[in-house]
Design a protein around this motif. Structure first.
Motif, PDB file in Angstrom:
ATOM      1  N   ALA A   1     -37.197   0.059  22.604  1.00  0.00           N
ATOM      2  CA  ALA A   1     -37.315  -0.296  21.192  1.00  0.00           C
ATOM      3  C   ALA A   1     -35.988  -0.077  20.499  1.00  0.00           C
ATOM      4  O   ALA A   1     -35.194   0.801  20.859  1.00  0.00           O
ATOM      5  N   GLU A   2     -35.704  -0.872  19.473  1.00  0.00           N
ATOM      6  CA  GLU A   2     -34.396  -0.864  18.835  1.00  0.00           C
ATOM      7  C   GLU A   2     -34.029   0.494  18.258  1.00  0.00           C
ATOM      8  O   GLU A   2     -32.860   0.900  18.285  1.00  0.00           O
ATOM      9  N   GLU A   3     -35.038   1.208  17.735  1.00  0.00           N
ATOM     10  CA  GLU A   3     -34.708   2.488  17.097  1.00  0.00           C
ATOM     11  C   GLU A   3     -34.243   3.541  18.104  1.00  0.00           C
ATOM     12  O   GLU A   3     -33.597   4.519  17.731  1.00  0.00           O
ATOM     13  N   THR A   4     -34.574   3.366  19.370  1.00  0.00           N
ATOM     14  CA  THR A   4     -34.141   4.334  20.388  1.00  0.00           C
ATOM     15  C   THR A   4     -33.104   3.740  21.339  1.00  0.00           C
ATOM     16  O   THR A   4     -32.746   4.366  22.325  1.00  0.00           O
ATOM     17  N   ASN A   5     -32.629   2.566  21.046  1.00  0.00           N
ATOM     18  CA  ASN A   5     -31.754   1.860  21.968  1.00  0.00           C
ATOM     19  C   ASN A   5     -30.364   1.709  21.373  1.00  0.00           C
ATOM     20  O   ASN A   5     -30.195   1.214  20.258  1.00  0.00           O
ATOM     21  N   GLN A   6     -29.354   2.143  22.115  1.00  0.00           N
ATOM     22  CA  GLN A   6     -27.970   2.058  21.655  1.00  0.00           C
ATOM     23  C   GLN A   6     -27.134   1.116  22.504  1.00  0.00           C
ATOM     24  O   GLN A   6     -26.108   0.635  22.051  1.00  0.00           O
ATOM     25  N   GLU A   7     -27.530   0.863  23.743  1.00  0.00           N
ATOM     26  CA  GLU A   7     -26.649   0.135  24.637  1.00  0.00           C
ATOM     27  C   GLU A   7     -27.305  -1.036  25.356  1.00  0.00           C
ATOM     28  O   GLU A   7     -26.685  -1.637  26.235  1.00  0.00           O
ATOM     29  N   CYS A   8     -28.517  -1.411  25.014  1.00  0.00           N
ATOM     30  CA  CYS A   8     -29.209  -2.530  25.682  1.00  0.00           C
ATOM     31  C   CYS A   8     -29.491  -3.627  24.675  1.00  0.00           C
ATOM     32  O   CYS A   8     -30.132  -3.369  23.650  1.00  0.00           O
ATOM     33  N   ARG A   9     -29.001  -4.792  24.948  1.00  0.00           N
ATOM     34  CA  ARG A   9     -29.278  -5.960  24.116  1.00  0.00           C
ATOM     35  C   ARG A   9     -29.918  -7.040  24.982  1.00  0.00           C
ATOM     36  O   ARG A   9     -29.454  -7.296  26.082  1.00  0.00           O
ATOM     37  N   ASN A  10     -30.967  -7.674  24.458  1.00  0.00           N
ATOM     38  CA  ASN A  10     -31.687  -8.711  25.209  1.00  0.00           C
ATOM     39  C   ASN A  10     -31.904  -9.936  24.322  1.00  0.00           C
ATOM     40  O   ASN A  10     -32.841  -9.988  23.541  1.00  0.00           O
ATOM     41  N   PRO A  11     -31.024 -10.943  24.430  1.00  0.00           N
ATOM     42  CA  PRO A  11     -31.233 -12.173  23.666  1.00  0.00           C
ATOM     43  C   PRO A  11     -32.222 -13.128  24.329  1.00  0.00           C
ATOM     44  O   PRO A  11     -32.423 -14.236  23.839  1.00  0.00           O
ATOM     45  N   PHE A  12     -32.827 -12.703  25.422  1.00  0.00           N
ATOM     46  CA  PHE A  12     -33.732 -13.572  26.175  1.00  0.00           C
ATOM     47  C   PHE A  12     -35.153 -13.019  26.096  1.00  0.00           C
ATOM     48  O   PHE A  12     -35.412 -11.982  25.487  1.00  0.00           O
ATOM     49  N   ASN A  13     -36.082 -13.723  26.742  1.00  0.00           N
ATOM     50  CA  ASN A  13     -37.446 -13.220  26.839  1.00  0.00           C
ATOM     51  C   ASN A  13     -37.486 -12.009  27.770  1.00  0.00           C
ATOM     52  O   ASN A  13     -36.627 -11.836  28.634  1.00  0.00           O
ATOM     53  N   VAL A  14     -38.522 -11.185  27.582  1.00  0.00           N
ATOM     54  CA  VAL A  14     -38.707 -10.059  28.497  1.00  0.00           C
ATOM     55  C   VAL A  14     -39.261 -10.579  29.811  1.00  0.00           C
ATOM     56  O   VAL A  14     -39.839 -11.667  29.889  1.00  0.00           O
ATOM     57  N   PHE A  15     -39.057  -9.812  30.854  1.00  0.00           N
ATOM     58  CA  PHE A  15     -39.545 -10.171  32.179  1.00  0.00           C
ATOM     59  C   PHE A  15     -40.965  -9.662  32.363  1.00  0.00           C
ATOM     60  O   PHE A  15     -41.266  -8.505  32.042  1.00  0.00           O
ATOM     61  N   GLN A  16     -41.848 -10.520  32.875  1.00  0.00           N
ATOM     62  CA  GLN A  16     -43.200 -10.114  33.240  1.00  0.00           C
ATOM     63  C   GLN A  16     -43.433 -10.526  34.683  1.00  0.00           C
ATOM     64  O   GLN A  16     -43.403 -11.709  35.018  1.00  0.00           O
TER      65      GLN A  16
END
Length: 1242
Positions: free
Chosen positions: A433-448
């Protein structure tokens, strides 16, 4: 038996330290067990209990598999308190040693708490292991009698997606069962082009495939059965059937777990690596025989099943991610990463990490089902690579050959972009989640999907350590299991629809199937020609789907919509008359007939129709047909279902009579015989008639036997199969009370249900249909005068689908309803209104379980019943016989009259709707048109040599005292008004189009003058000159279609001209004189008009009508029953059909000749008459329509009676239209005295 794990109804229970979704309770049953049920209870004396949980099973304590109810429900409902016991019987028993319960929800006022009990019994099996090079062979004992059927059954599990499971060898061909891309394929070397299947599965040139995801290291059950010329293959819950025209005399298993590559090349690329369990051939246990060193079974296998410890991880939700450290102190400088994955989604992030020292980011992701690698820095893309391989097929992609890079690209030069710098983190599947994330960016869909064999610097990541929170971080993951589901195996797409899927759902592509809907269940086409007709369609080729959503494919047929019947016509390969010459070299001639429809379609057409017929004719010269009723007939035919039966009667006779139609009618040329041809005469004769016995249709072959004598000649014809009357379409019942209903057996529609019917009512509400279960139900009702409601419950709670109509539905007119419910969605359609749909939950209950009777027109409680008519009720496309039930049910009447209120608008051009017991017909008698809906124009090409004479008698002839009546009749005849319409094409000018005359010298003429313009000439007073109305409409002699309408009433006249390009021009005029008083008798034509008429008329006349008289239609269609005489070629044509025109548009205003005065000038002029307006007018006495000697005239005598004969006082009466049809034959109409019989010429 049962296992008391955490004993129910006793103190204690299980409660973990932390209450979250990452807890579980695992149970070792001590050995493989057949588990049939589980029961739960809350923790004793507490507020701790589960409200929802998952069940997982395993043989080894690794590689868990989630249990799903109905193939979709993943969770089980738990308890509502700490004391009650909730037990769930497993719909499909599970074979496993380990059981794991995963809490999903629990009492919000307490914690996770549980007491558990499992029910089952021990399970024993014989297991063998294959290492990729080993195999097992079986050969039957010498002298063993071949069996009529064989059966092989086994279970297998493997991590490899390919490998040969079984190969059976025969003398001339082999049968191979093998894994290919995670599916099980069956090949037969001699049947590669003839394999067929009847249920779920796919077909390829090499064979047929079944199942998917079979390389998941879980047990899968396979059955291979040969019987009755077919091979049946079953994999788990999927099955298919193959045709086996050349079966092996007996099966010899040359290889089990391997195969001879020289026999079947190009299939799987290796032997089987994995385990088999309970390998049975008929009643022989092959593993048991091998253990006891039987000479029939040999092999180099092990009697154990090694289970590789491969841990998978499932990314199940949009919040799923896995975070791992990218480098540690033991990893100098840089490292590489690898993984395997499988998914159905076409897009999603697989892996991302930052390069802090370089200020960049790397993304490995799926887009459009292809793998992409992108390096991004400072807002721009530095590197982007992609593969051409589609990877959203659910298969696991293996590592590259050297195992050092991401297999996903498969090329070493791509791996350098994956070198990680010290200090970065790897994120798999998504980002926190963005509030706990400092170094991961995902401009794509999530993987399922699933991942396994994650490696860093060629070292396998221990995901069990991750699961214990000792390494990395994760959220919304299921570790040590792959939860991927193949929603397309078995496929819910029907009728050949192509299934595709994502992680959460599936989609059916119904293109070119003839069906539509979420599962390709609903037919696109109507079920009969009758149904097409009642949608307003005219004759033509149509696809007819006889059983709707059933298995019979739609068939292209010709629907012939006539005024009386709606015919469905099926052609065959020889419907023309075929001549056969005699020959001494052969004893008989045979003919075979192949129909354009398949066998099932033919039988469905015949059974569904009220009447079927087929013409059978024989023309002969010295060629006998049947000869005598005793002994063998010379000729016969074969007809009926399947191969048919031999029939020895002929067209027009009855089955078993051994006669022709003339024999039954006692009209044969020789009374000694029962067929004309049996007289064996030297001149041509014939025996023809219709075969109408449905059980003997269609005609499949014909044998003619008396053609070997010198001089014998014959010709035969077998016409197309013709049927009419849809027994299902008009099957109806009338419910006259709210408490009345019909009941039928329980509606069986667990996974798919479609219901269609028509209704009409004057009530604002009522239940059409209801069927109940213990909890489930299905109901369709009219909830208000403008709303239809479809409601049901399959275990997920009641769902409703509504359609609201803009106008009331309680209008006593027929309305069509269709409701469908399947595993994908529910839909409801009413008439042509937009279809309402509601999607089913992705992981909800899907089976509709009903157990009560099906109620039609009411409910079990006898409340909210329907009052009105229900017709053509079909449940899963099976017609329910409402009329049969209604005959024995009080308060319900069979049938339902009153169809013209709904379908009367289909009758056009003044055609009248006529009620029938089943449906309606359009009476085209009052119309100048013909056809099923009075929509087809009646046209003819006129030439100078054509002549037609139409005579119509005056009503006053009935007295037969013409001499006494003549003075009183003709002295008071008045031409007061008329409605005339016609269409024409011509390139001739000038030309006389229409001539209307009284008995004396008053007349009306329509003509085209030498300037190609229209003139209307009225002479309403024999003592005055004709008044001329001239139009500015140009180019009327341009060969295009033009329509003229003339309406006169009293002193006002309106003339309308309509062009092919739909431009309409209207003129209005008021006459000084409005009555025609006849004084003298004269048949002479006006000299100027006679000069025009002498030029002749060449062109087309169409839909000619005077008031209610259609003289051209009578001459063309009813020459024998109408008072019409025709000479010369009067040929019906389609020249009256509209055609494109390039003529310039004419003016919209037209000037008429000036008049010196008017009558009733204060009255408004009449409105213009539309081209389709109703016809009104006076009473017709004489109409003559013909062309002779180049004269084109329509002559009409109209009369108005001003006084009653014998009464000195003059009493005016209103003229009424003649009720007689212009086609009615009147006696002595051609022999009446000259004073009353008038003839006029065209």
């Amino acid at each position: 038996s049962h296992f008391l794990l955490l004993t129910l109804s006793r103190a204690g229970g299980w409660s973990p330290l932390n209450s979250d979704r990452y807890q579980w309770l695992e149970v070792d049953l001590g050995g493989r067990t057949r588990i049939t049920a589980v029961a739960t209870q809350g923790r004793y004396g507490s507020s701790d209990w589960l409200t929802s949980y998952l069940l997982m099973f395993s043989d080894t304590g690794n590689n868990w598999k989630q249990y799903r109810q109905e193939d979709s429900i993943g969770s089980f409902p738990g308890n509502t308190n700490a004391d009650s016991v909730v037990q769930h019987a497993l719909q499909q028993p599970v074979l496993a040693r380990y059981l794991r319960l995963v809490p999903l929800e629990w009492n919000p006022s307490g914690r996770i708490g549980l007491r558990l009990e499992t029910y089952g019994c021990p399970y024993g099996s014989d297991v063998v292991g294959f290492d990729g090079a080993s195999g097992l062979s079986y050969r039957p004992a010498p002298g063993l009698t071949p069996r009529a059927q064989d059966c092989v059954s086994l279970k297998f599990k493997t991590l490899r997606s390919s490998g040969t499971l079984l190969q059976a060898l025969g003398a001339d061909h082999s049968l191979t069962l093998e894994l290919q891309r995670g599916q099980l394929s069956l090949h037969n070397e001699t049947l590669l082009s003839s394999l067929m299947f009847t249920s779920s599965g796919t077909f390829s040139l090499r064979g047929a495939s079944l199942g998917s995801l079979l390389d998941d290291q879980h047990w899968h059950h396979v059955t291979l059965e040969r019987r009755h010329g077919h091979i049946n293959l079953t994999v788990d819950k999927s099955a298919l059937q193959l045709h086996d025209p050349a079966p092996l005399s007996r099966w010899e298993f040359e290889q089990v777990g391997g195969g001879d590559r020289s026999v079947h090349k190009g299939l799987s690329d290796g032997h089987f690596l994995g385990c088999l369990e309970n390998l049975l051939y008929n009643d022989l246990n092959l593993v048991e025989l091998l253990k006891h060193n039987s000479p029939q079974v040999t092999g180099n296998v092990t009697f154990s099943c090694p289970d590789p410890a491969v841990v998978a991880v499932t990314f199940s939700s949009p919040q799923s991610f896995l975070q791992l450290p990218g480098a540690t102190a033991s990893w100098p400088g840089a490292l590489s990463a690898g993984l395997q994955f499988r998914t159905w989604n076409r897009a999603g992030l697989l892996l991302t990490f930052e390069i802090p020292q370089r200020g960049g980011v790397v993304w490995l992701y799926l887009s459009e089902a292809r793998l992409h690698l992108q390096v991004h820095k400072a807002g721009r893309t530095l590197v982007e690579l992609s593969t051409g391989q589609l990877v959203s097929d659910g298969l696991a992609l293996p590592p590259s050959a050297d195992g050092s890079h991401l297999l996903l690209m498969g090329r070493s030069r791509d791996a350098l972009w994956l070198r990680l710098l010290r200090g970065s983190h790897l994120f798999f599947g998504g980002c926190p989640a963005e509030e706990t994330n400092q170094e991961c960016r995902n401009p794509f869909n999530v993987f399922q999907g699933c991942m396994r064999l994650l490696t860093l610097e060629n070292q396998l990541i221990d995901l069990i350590v991750v699961q214990q929170r000792l390494l990395g971080n994760y959220s919304h993951l299921y570790i040590d299991m792959c939860g991927i589901i193949d929603r397309c195996s078995p496929s819910h797409c029907e009728h050949g629809g192509r299934c595709s899927q994502s992680w959460r759902s599936f989609h059916c592509n119904c293109s070119n199937t003839g069906y539509r809907g979420a599962t390709c269940h609903s037919p696109v086409f109507e079920a009969s020609c009758e149904a097409y007709k009642h949608r307003g369609n005219s004759s033509g080729l149509y696809h007819v789907d006889l059983d709707g959503s059933g298995p019979i494919r739609a068939q292209l047929v010709y629907c012939n919509m006539t005024e009386e019947q709606t015919w469905l016509v099926i052609q065959h390969n020889n419907t023309e008359r075929t001549r056969v010459a005699g020959s001494s070299g052969r004893s008989h001639h045979s003919a075979y007939f192949d129909y354009s429809a398949e066998e099932k379609q033919l039988m469905a057409i015949i059974n569904q129709s009220e009447h079927c017929e087929q013409e059978l004719s024989y023309h002969c010269r010295k060629s006998r047909l049947l000869n005598t009723p005793v002994g063998s007939p010379f000729s016969w035919w074969v007809g009926g279902p399947g191969a048919g039966g031999v029939q020895s009667y002929w067209g027009g006779a009855v089955p078993g009579s051994r006669q022709c139609s003339c024999g039954l009618e006692e009209s044969c040329v020789d009374p000694m015989y029962y067929c004309n041809c049996d007289a064996d005469r030297g001149e041509w004769a014939s025996d023809s008639g219709l075969l109408t016995h449905k059980k003997s249709l269609p005609v499949r072959s014909l044998v003619l036997g008396d053609l070997h004598r010198a001089g014998s000649e014959a010709a035969y014809r077998v016409g197309p199969l013709r049927c009419h009357g849809d027994k299902n379409f008009w099957n109806a019942a009338f419910f006259d009370k709210e408490t009345s209903y019909l009941h039928f057996p329980t509606f069986r529609a667990e996974l798919s249900a479609d219901i269609s019917f028509l209704f009409k009512t004057t009530a604002s509400s009522g239940v059409f249909l209801e069927n109940l279960g213990i909890k489930d139900f299905i109901r369709i009702e009219l909830s208000s005068s403008t709303e239809v409601l479809f409601s049901f419950d399959v275990g997920n709670g009641p769902l409703e689908v509504r359609v609201r109509a803009p106008r009331p539905l309680d209008d006593d007119r027929w309305h069509r309803v269709r409701a469908e419910r399947n595993v994908k969605e529910a839909s409801l359609s009413v008439d042509a209104l937009p279809v309402a749909t509601r999607e089913a939950p992705d992981d909800g209950h899907v089976r509709l379980q009903l157990n009560s009777l099906l109620f039609i027109g009411g409910t079990a409680s006898r409340q909210k019943g329907f009052r009105g008519c229900i017709r053509a009720l079909r449940l899963n496309e099976e017609t329910q016989d409402l009329e049969e039930r209604a005959r024995i049910t009080p308060g319900v009447q069979p049938g339902c009259p009153g169809h013209c209120s709904s379908y009367g608008s289909l009758c056009r051009n003044q055609g009248r709707c006529v009620e029938r017991s089943q449906g309606f017909t359009c009476d085209c008698g009052p119309s100048a048109y013909t056809g099923a809906f009075c929509h087809r124009e009646v046209s003819a090409i006129f030439k100078s040599t054509t002549s037609a004479r139409y005579s119509f008698r005056e009503p006053y002839e009935q007295s037969r005292n013409a001499s006494a009546l003549s003075s009183s009749i003709y002295s008071e005849v008045t031409l007061r008004g008329e409605d005339i319409s016609l269409s024409f094409r011509t390139r001739q000018s000038p030309a006389l189009l229409l001539y209307v005359s009284s008995y004396y010298k008053e007349h009306l003429a329509l003509l085209i003058n030498k300037h190609d313009k229209l003139e209307v000439r009225y002479k309403l007073d024999g003592g005055r000159d004709a008044e001329v109305l001239r139009s500015r409409v140009r180019n009327l002699a341009d060969g295009q279609l033009h329509t003229l309408v003339v309406h006169r009433h009293a002193d006002a006249v309106a003339v309308q001209v309509t062009h092919t390009n739909a431009h309409t021009h209207t003129h209005r005029h008021t006459f000084m004189h409005t009555h025609i008083h006849t004084h003298t008798c004269s048949d002479e034509l006006d000299p100027e008009l006679a000069r025009l008429a002498s030029l002749g008329f060449t062109g087309c006349l169409s839909v000619v009508q005077f008031n209610s008289i259609s003289p051209l239609k009578a001459a063309l269609l009813h020459p024998d029953t109408s008072p019409v005489a025709i000479s010369g070629p009067l040929v019906q044509s389609q020249c009256g059909s509209s055609a494109p025109t390039n003529a310039d548009a004419a003016e919209n205003t037209h000037h008429l000749s000036d008049q010196s005065g008017s009558v009733n000038t204060g009255q408004p002029l009449v409105n213009s008459v539309r081209t389709d307006s109703a016809l009104i007018g006076g009473v017709i006495a004489v109409v003559v329509f013909l062309t002779a000697l180049g004269l084109a005239v329509v002559a009409v005598f109209l009369y108005r009676r001003k006084e009653t004969y014998g009464n000195p006082e003059v009493k005016r009466t209103k003229a009424e239209d003649s009720p007689e049809s212009p086609f009615t034959d009147q006696p002595d109409s051609h022999n009446i005295p000259s004073e009353t019989a008038k003839e006029f010429f065209i």
